[in-house]
Design an enzyme around this catalytic site. Structure first.
Site, PDB file in Angstrom:
ATOM      1  N   PHE A 159      48.902  16.679  -5.278  1.00  0.00           N
ATOM      2  CA  PHE A 159      48.749  17.698  -6.325  1.00  0.00           C
ATOM      3  C   PHE A 159      48.811  17.123  -7.722  1.00  0.00           C
ATOM      4  O   PHE A 159      48.339  17.736  -8.672  1.00  0.00           O
ATOM      5  CB  PHE A 159      49.824  18.782  -6.161  1.00  0.00           C
ATOM      6  CG  PHE A 159      51.187  18.375  -6.684  1.00  0.00           C
ATOM      7  CD1 PHE A 159      51.478  18.470  -8.046  1.00  0.00           C
ATOM      8  CD2 PHE A 159      52.170  17.880  -5.841  1.00  0.00           C
ATOM      9  CE1 PHE A 159      52.716  18.076  -8.538  1.00  0.00           C
ATOM     10  CE2 PHE A 159      53.412  17.491  -6.319  1.00  0.00           C
ATOM     11  CZ  PHE A 159      53.680  17.587  -7.683  1.00  0.00           C
ATOM     12  N   LYS A 183      39.696  16.139   1.086  1.00  0.00           N
ATOM     13  CA  LYS A 183      40.654  17.222   1.357  1.00  0.00           C
ATOM     14  C   LYS A 183      41.677  17.140   0.223  1.00  0.00           C
ATOM     15  O   LYS A 183      42.655  16.385   0.294  1.00  0.00           O
ATOM     16  CB  LYS A 183      41.313  17.002   2.723  1.00  0.00           C
ATOM     17  CG  LYS A 183      41.842  18.256   3.395  1.00  0.00           C
ATOM     18  CD  LYS A 183      42.853  19.048   2.597  1.00  0.00           C
ATOM     19  CE  LYS A 183      44.243  18.463   2.589  1.00  0.00           C
ATOM     20  NZ  LYS A 183      45.158  19.157   1.625  1.00  0.00           N
ATOM     21  N   GLU A 186      46.200  21.540  -1.803  1.00  0.00           N
ATOM     22  CA  GLU A 186      46.031  23.001  -1.768  1.00  0.00           C
ATOM     23  C   GLU A 186      46.717  23.666  -2.957  1.00  0.00           C
ATOM     24  O   GLU A 186      46.553  24.857  -3.179  1.00  0.00           O
ATOM     25  CB  GLU A 186      46.554  23.559  -0.434  1.00  0.00           C
ATOM     26  CG  GLU A 186      48.045  23.371  -0.169  1.00  0.00           C
ATOM     27  CD  GLU A 186      48.423  21.996   0.389  1.00  0.00           C
ATOM     28  OE1 GLU A 186      47.732  20.993   0.083  1.00  0.00           O
ATOM     29  OE2 GLU A 186      49.444  21.916   1.099  1.00  0.00           O
ATOM     30  N   CYS A 291      53.341   9.288  -9.928  1.00  0.00           N
ATOM     31  CA  CYS A 291      53.833   8.262  -9.006  1.00  0.00           C
ATOM     32  C   CYS A 291      54.217   6.994  -9.757  1.00  0.00           C
ATOM     33  O   CYS A 291      54.901   6.138  -9.220  1.00  0.00           O
ATOM     34  CB  CYS A 291      52.782   7.938  -7.967  1.00  0.00           C
ATOM     35  SG  CYS A 291      51.314   7.277  -8.730  1.00  0.00           S
TER      36      CYS A 291
HETATM   37  P1  NAD Z   1      52.186  15.382  -0.110  1.00  0.00           P
HETATM   38  O1  NAD Z   1      52.421  14.178   0.699  1.00  0.00           O
HETATM   39  O2  NAD Z   1      53.009  16.587   0.138  1.00  0.00           O
HETATM   40  O3  NAD Z   1      50.655  15.870   0.052  1.00  0.00           O
HETATM   41  C1  NAD Z   1      49.591  14.971  -0.088  1.00  0.00           C
HETATM   42  C2  NAD Z   1      48.415  15.475   0.764  1.00  0.00           C
HETATM   43  O4  NAD Z   1      48.813  15.485   2.137  1.00  0.00           O
HETATM   44  C3  NAD Z   1      47.973  16.876   0.415  1.00  0.00           C
HETATM   45  O5  NAD Z   1      46.568  16.936   0.457  1.00  0.00           O
HETATM   46  C4  NAD Z   1      48.599  17.725   1.505  1.00  0.00           C
HETATM   47  O6  NAD Z   1      47.853  18.880   1.827  1.00  0.00           O
HETATM   48  C5  NAD Z   1      48.625  16.781   2.700  1.00  0.00           C
HETATM   49  N1  NAD Z   1      49.749  17.048   3.591  1.00  0.00           N
HETATM   50  C6  NAD Z   1      50.965  17.569   3.272  1.00  0.00           C
HETATM   51  N2  NAD Z   1      51.738  17.666   4.367  1.00  0.00           N
HETATM   52  C7  NAD Z   1      51.019  17.196   5.397  1.00  0.00           C
HETATM   53  C8  NAD Z   1      51.281  17.037   6.793  1.00  0.00           C
HETATM   54  N3  NAD Z   1      52.454  17.370   7.319  1.00  0.00           N
HETATM   55  N4  NAD Z   1      50.324  16.521   7.560  1.00  0.00           N
HETATM   56  C9  NAD Z   1      49.141  16.173   7.042  1.00  0.00           C
HETATM   57  N5  NAD Z   1      48.819  16.308   5.736  1.00  0.00           N
HETATM   58  C10 NAD Z   1      49.748  16.803   4.914  1.00  0.00           C
HETATM   59  O7  NAD Z   1      52.276  14.932  -1.645  1.00  0.00           O
HETATM   60  P2  NAD Z   1      52.243  15.844  -2.938  1.00  0.00           P
HETATM   61  O8  NAD Z   1      53.503  16.598  -3.030  1.00  0.00           O
HETATM   62  O9  NAD Z   1      50.961  16.561  -3.029  1.00  0.00           O
HETATM   63  O10 NAD Z   1      52.203  14.700  -4.074  1.00  0.00           O
HETATM   64  C11 NAD Z   1      53.354  14.074  -4.584  1.00  0.00           C
HETATM   65  C12 NAD Z   1      53.613  12.766  -3.879  1.00  0.00           C
HETATM   66  O11 NAD Z   1      52.481  11.909  -3.986  1.00  0.00           O
HETATM   67  C13 NAD Z   1      54.760  11.981  -4.493  1.00  0.00           C
HETATM   68  O12 NAD Z   1      55.520  11.415  -3.458  1.00  0.00           O
HETATM   69  C14 NAD Z   1      54.069  10.895  -5.301  1.00  0.00           C
HETATM   70  O13 NAD Z   1      54.817   9.727  -5.518  1.00  0.00           O
HETATM   71  C15 NAD Z   1      52.885  10.624  -4.443  1.00  0.00           C
HETATM   72  N6  NAD Z   1      51.815   9.986  -5.200  1.00  0.00           N
HETATM   73  C16 NAD Z   1      51.616   8.659  -4.983  1.00  0.00           C
HETATM   74  C17 NAD Z   1      50.634   7.999  -5.699  1.00  0.00           C
HETATM   75  C18 NAD Z   1      50.394   6.532  -5.493  1.00  0.00           C
HETATM   76  O14 NAD Z   1      49.395   6.045  -5.982  1.00  0.00           O
HETATM   77  N7  NAD Z   1      51.237   5.818  -4.785  1.00  0.00           N
HETATM   78  C19 NAD Z   1      49.839   8.701  -6.612  1.00  0.00           C
HETATM   79  C20 NAD Z   1      50.064  10.060  -6.791  1.00  0.00           C
HETATM   80  C21 NAD Z   1      51.067  10.705  -6.067  1.00  0.00           C
END
Ligand code: NAD
Length: 509
Positions: A159, A183, A186, A291
């Site tokens: 997000f 994808k 959401e 991040c």
């Molecule tokens: P998230 O892991 O909750 O979601 C990321 C994606 O995975 C979304 O599209 C979501 O719909 C999907 N997802 C969520 N739960 C899932 C499941 N159980 N099974 C399959 N798919 C699933 O992350 P978020 O809250 O959207 O974003 C924040 C996180 O992203 C933080 O931990 C941040 O550090 C990380 N982030 C990392 C980087 C990097 O480059 N390392 C960059 C941006 C964000």
């Protein structure tokens, strides 16, 4: 975010998918999308069923043969046009980011422009796909290596950068000759959808880029379909690990970028005034939902720590928090009520663990936005390695100050942390900076640069549990990730020369 019964909502307000060049309406398991500054539900987004994902894969698979054979220079032309259209529609896309993510408009523009830089880079794809050629590797034998696209590839994004992180993936994947399924998160789905439509306007053939909105069901459908050759993921570490394990088990190439706890080391000789300003921007910009946000300041020496904390307290009291649409604000709200409550819980945990909460943003109320998901900046001093607020990613406007006795001790802390995304050091000492950059076990390092996010022609990635896989995102690594090397060796016997069978392994001796 829980799904809402479709019967109780206005179906015209449900965002669907973009498959094979058309907007696909869908009201399956609609999930609410909020304006985090007001708490209002502004729209809903459909959660794709696995059959919808299969339809997107069908479209991408059908589009692949022609796109693969489209000359790279023609593919680059689409990217040039896409870049132009993105620039023309920048304000619309940036407004969509702010209204669903909450970050301040200027910050949203910054993310958007960093994404466009990857599109810029993708415009140079013919140069990057030239391959390698060697003449006369044997008598009248020539050999070359080429980089062929993989086929259908997918991207799953978080997000916190709804425009930029998808652009880390699809411009290069498509430019390399693959077809793509995105994808997005959401929680803020509008910006990526606007970009999808611009790709089509730029002349991208139908089916080359597809977008499915959804949650775990959609992600699992992508991971379990044998036609998807590779998956790029950016998100939290537990999900990154799941994506990597499941995807690779299913024979896919996977890069999965995860969470972070980025430390900034402040040395006693640093320009403390500049370092504090840099820390404030890096810790509290985008409400700490980056991040690469700095979430730990390791101050070397008590005098350094005391000065940093004193200056931070003074400056944080002047920080302006409010609706991201007002560019005089420094910080907007957190993404959802649930995330707001989670970050608040972490602050309570920090107090219970015995850290000193020297700036407490918990009681902040923004006038006229009482239902918004706001939290003021928080600063903890005397944080120690055993505390949860030190070990875990909070992803909010919370900075932990840890006191260390030496650069060596500060580096040991960083190296023993489970994450290794970004780090930086503030110092005037070139030798200390060089030693730090050379030895620290982190993927991206800044020297007096608090957010060392690589530019588009380098690659982005962390070490340890911040990245599962071998290759970083965008830049040169993305050409490697989105292509498969093939090495061809050829000989054209001339003059009707007949050759006898050779039983020994061919060599030059
Ligand atoms: P998230 O892991 O909750 O979601 C990321 C994606 O995975 C979304 O599209 C979501 O719909 C999907 N997802 C969520 N739960 C899932 C499941 N159980 N099974 C399959 N798919 C699933 O992350 P978020 O809250 O959207 O974003 C924040 C996180 O992203 C933080 O931990 C941040 O550090 C990380 N982030 C990392 C980087 C990097 O480059 N390392 C960059 C941006 C964000």
């Amino acid at each position: 975010m829980s799904a809402t019964p479709a019967a109780s909502i206005d179906t015209a307000k449900v965002l669907g998918h973009f498959i094979n060049g058309v907007d696909v309406a869908d009201t399956n398991r609609p999930a609410p999308v909020n304006d985090p500054a007001t708490g209002e539900i502004t729209k809903y987004v459909a959660m794709a069923a696995s059959e919808t994902v299969a339809a997107a894969i069908d479209a991408a698979e059908a589009a692949f043969p022609a796109w693969r054979n489209t000359p790279p220079a023609k593919r680059a032309k689409v990217m040039f046009k896409f870049k132009q259209l993105l620039e023309e529609h920048a304000d619309e896309i940036v407004a969509a980011i702010t209204s669903e993510h909450g970050k301040v408009l200027d910050d949203a523009m910054g993310e958007f422009l960093r994404g466009v830089e990857v599109v810029d880079y993708a415009c140079g794809i013919p140069e990057m796909l030239k391959g390698e050629y060697s003449k006369n590797v044997g008598p009248a034998i020539d050999s070359w290596s080429e980089f062929q696209p993989l086929g259908v590839v997918a991207g799953i994004t978080p997000f916190n950068f709804p425009a930029m992180v998808p652009m880390w993936m699809y411009p290069m994947a498509i430019a390399c000759g693959n077809t793509f399924i995105l994808k997005p998160s959401e929680k803020d789905p509008t910006a990526p959808m606007l970009c999808a439509r611009l790709l089509q306007e730029a002349g991208l053939p139908d089916g080359v880029f597809n977008l499915v909105n959804g949650d775990k069901e959609a992600v699992d459908a992508l991971l379990n379909d044998a036609r998807v050759q590779a998956v790029s993921f950016v998100g939290s570490t537990p999900i990154a690990e799941y994506i990597y394990t499941t995807g690779t088990k299913n024979g896919k190439r996977v890069q999965a970028l995860g969470g972070a706890k980025n430390h900034a080391v402040v040395m006693p000789d640093a320009d403390i005034d500049n370092a504090v300003n840099a820390l404030i921007g890096a810790a509290y910009g985008s409400c700490g939902e980056r991040c690469m946000a700095i979430s730990v300041a390791v101050c070397v020496g008590d005098e350094t720590a005391d000065e940093v904390v004193r200056m931070m307290q003074e400056r944080l009291s002047k920080l302006k928090v409010g609706n991201g649409t007002d560019t005089s604000n420094d910080m907007g709200p957190l993404i959802t009520k649930a995330h707001h409550d989670k970050v608040r819980d972490y602050i309570n945990i920090g107090v219970e663990e015995g850290a000193d909460l020297v700036v407490d943003g918990r009681s902040l109320v923004v006038d006229g936005h009482e239902d918004g998901f706001f939290l003021g900046p928080c600063l903890f001093d005397n944080v120690t390695q055993d505390m949860r607020i030190y070990q875990e990613e909070i992803f909010g406007p919370v900075l932990c100050v840890v006191r260390a006795e030496s650069e060596e001790q500060a580096m040991q802390l960083i190296d023993s942390h489970e994450y290794g995304n970004g780090t930086c050091i503030f110092t005037r000492d070139g030798e200390a900076a060089r030693y730090f950059a050379d030895n620290i076990k982190v993927g991206m390092v800044g020297i007096n640069v608090p957010l060392p996010v690589p530019v588009a022609y380098h690659s982005f990635g962390g070490w340890k549990r911040s990245l599962f896989g071998d290759l970083f995102a965008y830049g040169p690594d993305s050409v490697r990730f989105y292509t498969r090397r093939k090495t061809i060796t050829q000989r054209w016997p001339s003059g009707g020369v007949r050759e006898s069978a050779q039983f020994s392994f061919p060599s030059h001796s």
